[in-house]
Design a protein around this motif. Sequence first.
Motif, PDB file in Angstrom:
ATOM      1  N   THR A 287       0.765  -1.086  -0.074  1.00  0.00           N
ATOM      2  CA  THR A 287      -0.076  -0.056  -0.103  1.00  0.00           C
ATOM      3  C   THR A 287       0.829   1.123  -0.190  1.00  0.00           C
ATOM      4  N   CYS A 288       2.027   1.312   0.778  1.00  0.00           N
ATOM      5  CA  CYS A 288       2.783   2.516   0.844  1.00  0.00           C
ATOM      6  C   CYS A 288       3.403   2.721  -0.307  1.00  0.00           C
ATOM      7  N   ALA A 445      -6.254   5.040   0.943  1.00  0.00           N
ATOM      8  CA  ALA A 445      -6.023   3.949   1.084  1.00  0.00           C
ATOM      9  C   ALA A 445      -4.694   3.852   2.319  1.00  0.00           C
ATOM     10  N   ASN A 446      -3.842   4.817   2.270  1.00  0.00           N
ATOM     11  CA  ASN A 446      -2.648   4.680   3.046  1.00  0.00           C
ATOM     12  C   ASN A 446      -3.301   5.309   4.255  1.00  0.00           C
ATOM     13  N   TYR A 449      -5.294   2.416   5.932  1.00  0.00           N
ATOM     14  CA  TYR A 449      -4.406   1.235   6.350  1.00  0.00           C
ATOM     15  C   TYR A 449      -3.597   1.514   7.647  1.00  0.00           C
TER      16      TYR A 449
END
Length: 528
Positions: A287-288, A445-446, A449
Amino acid sequence: MSEAGGAGRARAAVERLSEAVGERRRQLGTAMGEARRQRRLLLGVVCVALLLDNMLYMVIVPIIPDYIAAMRGGGGTAGPSAPAGGNGSGGGNRSLLPARYPPATGSNEDVQIGVLFASKAMLQLLVNPLSGTLIDRVGYEAPLLAGLGILFLSTTTFAFAENYATLFAARSLQGLGSAFADTAGIALIADRYAEEPARSRALGTALACISFGSLAAPPFGGVLYEFAGKRVPFLVLACVCLLDGLLLLVLAPPGGTGARANMPVGTPIHRLMIDPYIAVVAGALATCNIPLAFLEPTIANWMKDSMGASEWEVGLTWLPAFFPHVLGVYVTVQLAAAYPHLQWFYGALGMAIIGASSCLVPACRNFGQVIIPLCGICFGIALVDTALLPTLAFLVDVRHVSVYGSVYAIADISYCVAYALGPIVAGQIVHTMGFAQLNLGMGLANVLYAPVLLFLKNVCQMKPSHSERNILLEEGPKGLYDTIKMEERKGMGKSLQPAGEMDENGMGSYHRDLKGVSEEDSSDYEYS
């Protein structure tokens, strides 16, 4: 007289025994010193391998526009004088650009180039499960050497490529080499630097080399291509790759020392994949890296369209981001040494910074403004990578068997997911939804998460498993490798010493020396 003689013989025997023990300790100390020097040299070999792989990944960027011109022009000749893309700009401006992928306009050429850039990550993604398993079985040195050999062949193929098919083959071949060299190299570092904070420092050094290779490659390739021709940058990288492989052969010839003879077989990769803690870390790594992987193919065209950026501004877009990335690695290593139980927090903080920075990119209106969120993204990625890569090794230590090929193959798969999708998917998303929506989605998203990393909060309290590796060592050292490992384990009892007194090897490991940890515990994991 007989009693005096017996006492004298006893004293002489004790003295001989003491001398023998002293000599054995000196020999062991010398061997451990040589092992430490060797591992520093091996760290250098791995760092060079990672540097080369990432330079080769990005060095083709200034050369690709000539092939686009050749394909569109019906047989144009690739070379320094060929036009850059279809815009008619001169080679001098074009050659210094960093990651410039063609926009996803739907043309066959653009699709071909997108597939070319993604082919490396795609093949690496497919091969990594196999390479991780092989590394666990045969050790780290032989797969690393094989990977360097394949990278050398790939680089040479790039140098003499004259058409798309050859470029595609060379790019795919690089993915095969990376699956072995990258995974084996990182796993070798984790194995040789078994204790904290030495492990975090060594992995941080490797990450800095990865960053430098990615950012330095486009100017390196562009300048050499402009003034010396297409083949020169690839031949230079091929020579360095060859020298690195030869140095590895001298330091650790595969199968030459028998160091892996008594080592256990690692946990199968499919079992590691279903470990919830490893899955959380792998998800964070993927993700990152999505913002970086998706911005590289899209930001250049957005800058030219939205703010009228010049060629040199686009060319320098990512260069300043190298410095906050290195700063992030340094800060995380220092924080991990002082507060090792907060590794999860450093990763979560990094993901929050990445998310906020991604959302700020579309709001920028000039070159100076866009540099700030890009630096934030790279700083955040450094926090996440530097905090979580050592965590993967620790999770294997405490929950499985201390063999690291498969777990770092999973980490490599996480990276490849982002970089395989980026060149193909990012342009289509921008074309259908818009650049701002792409960045907002990646940022969200980040941010969402980041709280998931709370799941790792108690990882540092896990007890080491009574693994097969520990059992082997408790049976008594059978060779120099096991003797050195046994001595290093004895040093783990010094965990209560101040941080400033820790030796170069980081024997004051936080995760092996917590209060209440028992080496006799036979469970896979347990909280103290």
